[in-house]
Design a protein around this motif. Structure first.
Motif, mmCIF file in Angstrom:
data_model
loop_
_atom_site.group_PDB
_atom_site.id
_atom_site.type_symbol
_atom_site.label_atom_id
_atom_site.label_comp_id
_atom_site.label_asym_id
_atom_site.label_seq_id
_atom_site.Cartn_x
_atom_site.Cartn_y
_atom_site.Cartn_z
ATOM 1 N N ASP A 86 0.817 -1.214 0.000
ATOM 2 C CA ASP A 86 0.000 0.000 0.000
ATOM 3 C C ASP A 86 0.853 1.269 0.000
ATOM 4 O O ASP A 86 0.344 2.369 0.221
ATOM 5 C CB ASP A 86 -0.969 0.017 1.181
ATOM 6 N N HIS A 128 -10.303 5.169 -3.166
ATOM 7 C CA HIS A 128 -10.178 6.593 -2.833
ATOM 8 C C HIS A 128 -8.950 6.867 -1.973
ATOM 9 O O HIS A 128 -8.213 7.846 -2.218
ATOM 10 C CB HIS A 128 -11.439 7.072 -2.108
ATOM 11 N N ASP A 129 -8.703 6.034 -0.963
ATOM 12 C CA ASP A 129 -7.584 6.277 -0.061
ATOM 13 C C ASP A 129 -6.253 6.215 -0.806
ATOM 14 O O ASP A 129 -5.411 7.112 -0.676
ATOM 15 C CB ASP A 129 -7.595 5.262 1.080
ATOM 16 N N THR A 132 -5.837 9.140 -3.210
ATOM 17 C CA THR A 132 -5.485 10.376 -2.516
ATOM 18 C C THR A 132 -4.005 10.397 -2.164
ATOM 19 O O THR A 132 -3.313 11.405 -2.348
ATOM 20 C CB THR A 132 -6.326 10.535 -1.237
ATOM 21 N N ARG A 133 -3.513 9.276 -1.651
ATOM 22 C CA ARG A 133 -2.101 9.211 -1.241
ATOM 23 C C ARG A 133 -1.172 9.326 -2.448
ATOM 24 O O ARG A 133 -0.113 9.963 -2.376
ATOM 25 C CB ARG A 133 -1.853 7.924 -0.473
#
Length: 213
Positions: A86, A128-129, A132-133
């Motif tokens: 991630d 989405h997470d 965004t990152r």
């Protein structure tokens, strides 16, 4: 689309993937458990979609090279990177290599199915997470500790973090001992450490988020 190729070396993942594909109405699922086998199957069968892990037993991020090779061979193939990584730097690398979408292995089955169907339809997918990152990383011009490492250096760093010696790494990667020594020196320089012990500490500390499964 009637056929999909999955490239992953975990039997449990392969079994679960087959069940999801049955629910998605995919007629044929091809499986490969390593990079070479995955590329050979793709070259011979040309499935419309590939789901590829990024990390295999030989070391870190070998799946990136597979994605690049497939994309070079077939521009329109839909590729879903399927990984435990991630780290936004690694996500960005996968997308830059040619992945159409990126989904984490620990998501619920329904979310994986949504990612699969989105990429299957020819659209990009990133939750989405992660999106965004990745966006923040790009806007800030941030350089993460691993951002400047080559794929080979990431691979060797990963193996050092697993406690392997220089000779064991050289034998496993089919490269010379001198090549591993040189890569280790480059890693120490890029990561700002002076000793092998410090380098191994970096490898272990990065392992949970960026190097190992």
């Amino acid at each position: 689309m009637t056929s999909v190729l999955i490239v992953d070396d975990h039997p449990v993942i392969l079994r679960g993937f087959r069940r999801i594909m049955e629910d998605a109405g995919v007629e044929t699922v091809h499986e490969a458990t390593d990079i070479v086998g995955g590329y050979r199957l793709f070259h011979r069968l040309r499935p419309g979609m590939v789901v590829a892990d990024l990390t295999f037993r030989t070391g870190a991020l070998a799946g990136l090279s597979l994605i690049r090779q497939i994309r070079a061979l077939e521009r329109d193939t839909r590729i879903l990177a399927f990984s435990m990584h991630d780290d936004p730097v690694i996500v960005s690398r996968a997308l830059e290599s040619g992945a159409t979408g990126y989904v984490l292995k620990d998501v619920p089955a329904a979310q994986f199915h949504a990612a699969f169907e989105t990429v299957r339809a020819g659209r990009s997918y990133l939750d989405h997470d992660l999106a965004t990152r990745v966006a923040v990383l790009g806007l800030a011009g941030q350089r993460a500790p691993l951002a400047d490492l080559t794929a080979r250096e990431l691979q060797i760093l990963s193996l050092l973090g697993r406690g392997q010696s220089y000779q064991t790494i050289a034998d496993g990667l089919a490269v010379s001992y001198r090549t591993v020594i040189g890569a280790s020196a480059s890693l120490r320089h890029k990561l700002g450490v002076r000793t092998l012990a410090e380098l191994i500490h970096v490898a272990v500390s990065q392992g949970e988020g960026g190097l190992t499964r």
